[in-house]
Write a protein that holds these residues in place. Structure first.
Motif, PDB file in Angstrom:
ATOM      1  N   TRP A 108      -5.597  -2.738  -5.625  1.00  0.00           N
ATOM      2  CA  TRP A 108      -5.459  -1.685  -6.633  1.00  0.00           C
ATOM      3  C   TRP A 108      -6.480  -0.567  -6.397  1.00  0.00           C
ATOM      4  N   HIS A 109      -7.723  -0.945  -6.097  1.00  0.00           N
ATOM      5  CA  HIS A 109      -8.742   0.070  -5.833  1.00  0.00           C
ATOM      6  C   HIS A 109      -8.391   0.892  -4.597  1.00  0.00           C
ATOM      7  N   THR A 110      -7.721   0.241  -3.615  1.00  0.00           N
ATOM      8  CA  THR A 110      -7.347   0.958  -2.401  1.00  0.00           C
ATOM      9  C   THR A 110      -6.175   1.903  -2.644  1.00  0.00           C
ATOM     10  N   SER A 111      -5.199   1.432  -3.425  1.00  0.00           N
ATOM     11  CA  SER A 111      -3.972   2.217  -3.622  1.00  0.00           C
ATOM     12  C   SER A 111      -4.051   3.179  -4.799  1.00  0.00           C
ATOM     13  N   GLU A 112      -5.061   3.035  -5.648  1.00  0.00           N
ATOM     14  CA  GLU A 112      -5.142   3.902  -6.833  1.00  0.00           C
ATOM     15  C   GLU A 112      -5.205   5.380  -6.480  1.00  0.00           C
TER      16      GLU A 112
ATOM     17  N   LEU B 124      -1.757   6.442  -5.469  1.00  0.00           N
ATOM     18  CA  LEU B 124      -0.825   6.480  -6.594  1.00  0.00           C
ATOM     19  C   LEU B 124      -1.054   7.713  -7.464  1.00  0.00           C
ATOM     20  N   LYS B 125      -2.313   8.135  -7.579  1.00  0.00           N
ATOM     21  CA  LYS B 125      -2.596   9.306  -8.410  1.00  0.00           C
ATOM     22  C   LYS B 125      -1.909  10.555  -7.882  1.00  0.00           C
TER      23      LYS B 125
END
Length: 215
Positions: free
Chosen positions: A90-94, A97-98
């Motif tokens: 999640w920290h990598t893809s956040e 995604l933003k």
């Protein structure tokens, strides 16, 4: 230094330590006196809250939970590690995604403005109506016919065929039958003398040759 001085010095040290202990004891007693009302209220609140779960809680259930937890320590550890992997993902893809989610929302909104979703909804409604009117075998036969029509449409992509259909469509659009008069043999002979009629006869001859290939 004489023994009396050493004894007095040691007594002073002992007295200082006793005073420190006494001071700490007094402070602890004062703290306990101040916390006593708070602790009493907290204990009463805890008894009240535990009273609500008394009927649904048994000590045996607590032991069962403890034993189940101890038997599944490996599974719990594996689950925690997977949660760590998910959090890292999640920290990598956040950040991605933003930037991606607003673009995806804008793209979907554009499709909505173009009526794409309404078209899909109408197509689904059409499929439901077809399923109500026709059986599965009939729909399979229609599928074969649809495949045939697609093949015909691929032939219509030929520029020559498209040009011929467009010319024929334009000709029939310009055709006006409101002033048509009855014509006999002599009228036909007279009409055949015009360049347009001769050109039309030439087209009919070529089409007749083509139709002869159907036999």
């Amino acid at each position: 230094m004489s023994k009396e001085d050493l004894i007095l010095k040691r007594l002073d040290e002992i007295e200082a330590k006793v005073a420190l202990v006494h001071e700490r004891a007094v402070a602890a007693q004062n703290l306990r006196r101040e916390l006593q009302p708070v602790m009493n209220d907290a204990f009463k609140l805890m008894l009240h809250e535990l009273g609500d779960v008394e009927t649904g809680f048994q000590l045996e259930d607590m032991f069962d939970l403890l034993k189940t937890t101890m038997r599944n320590v490996k599974n719990i550890t594996y689950t925690v590690k997977q949660m760590e992997n998910i959090i890292d993902l999640w920290h990598t893809s956040e950040p991605l995604l933003k930037s991606t989610v607003p673009k995806a929302i804008a793209y979907l909104d554009d499709l909505e403005q173009q009526g794409v979703f309404r078209t899909y909804q109408a197509m689904l409604g059409l499929r439901a109506k077809v399923a109500q009117e026709y059986g599965s075998e009939q729909i399979e036969e229609m599928g074969d016919a649809f495949v045939f029509l697609i093949g015909m449409l691929s032939k219509l992509s030929d520029p020559k065929v498209r040009h011929m259909i467009e010319k024929a469509s334009d000709a029939f659009t310009e055709l006006d039958l409101t002033d048509v008069q009855p014509t006999g043999i002599f009228g036909m002979m007279k009409a055949m003398s015009s360049p347009e009629a001769k050109q039309g006869l030439g087209v009919m001859v070529e089409m007749t040759k083509t139709l002869g290939k159907l036999k």
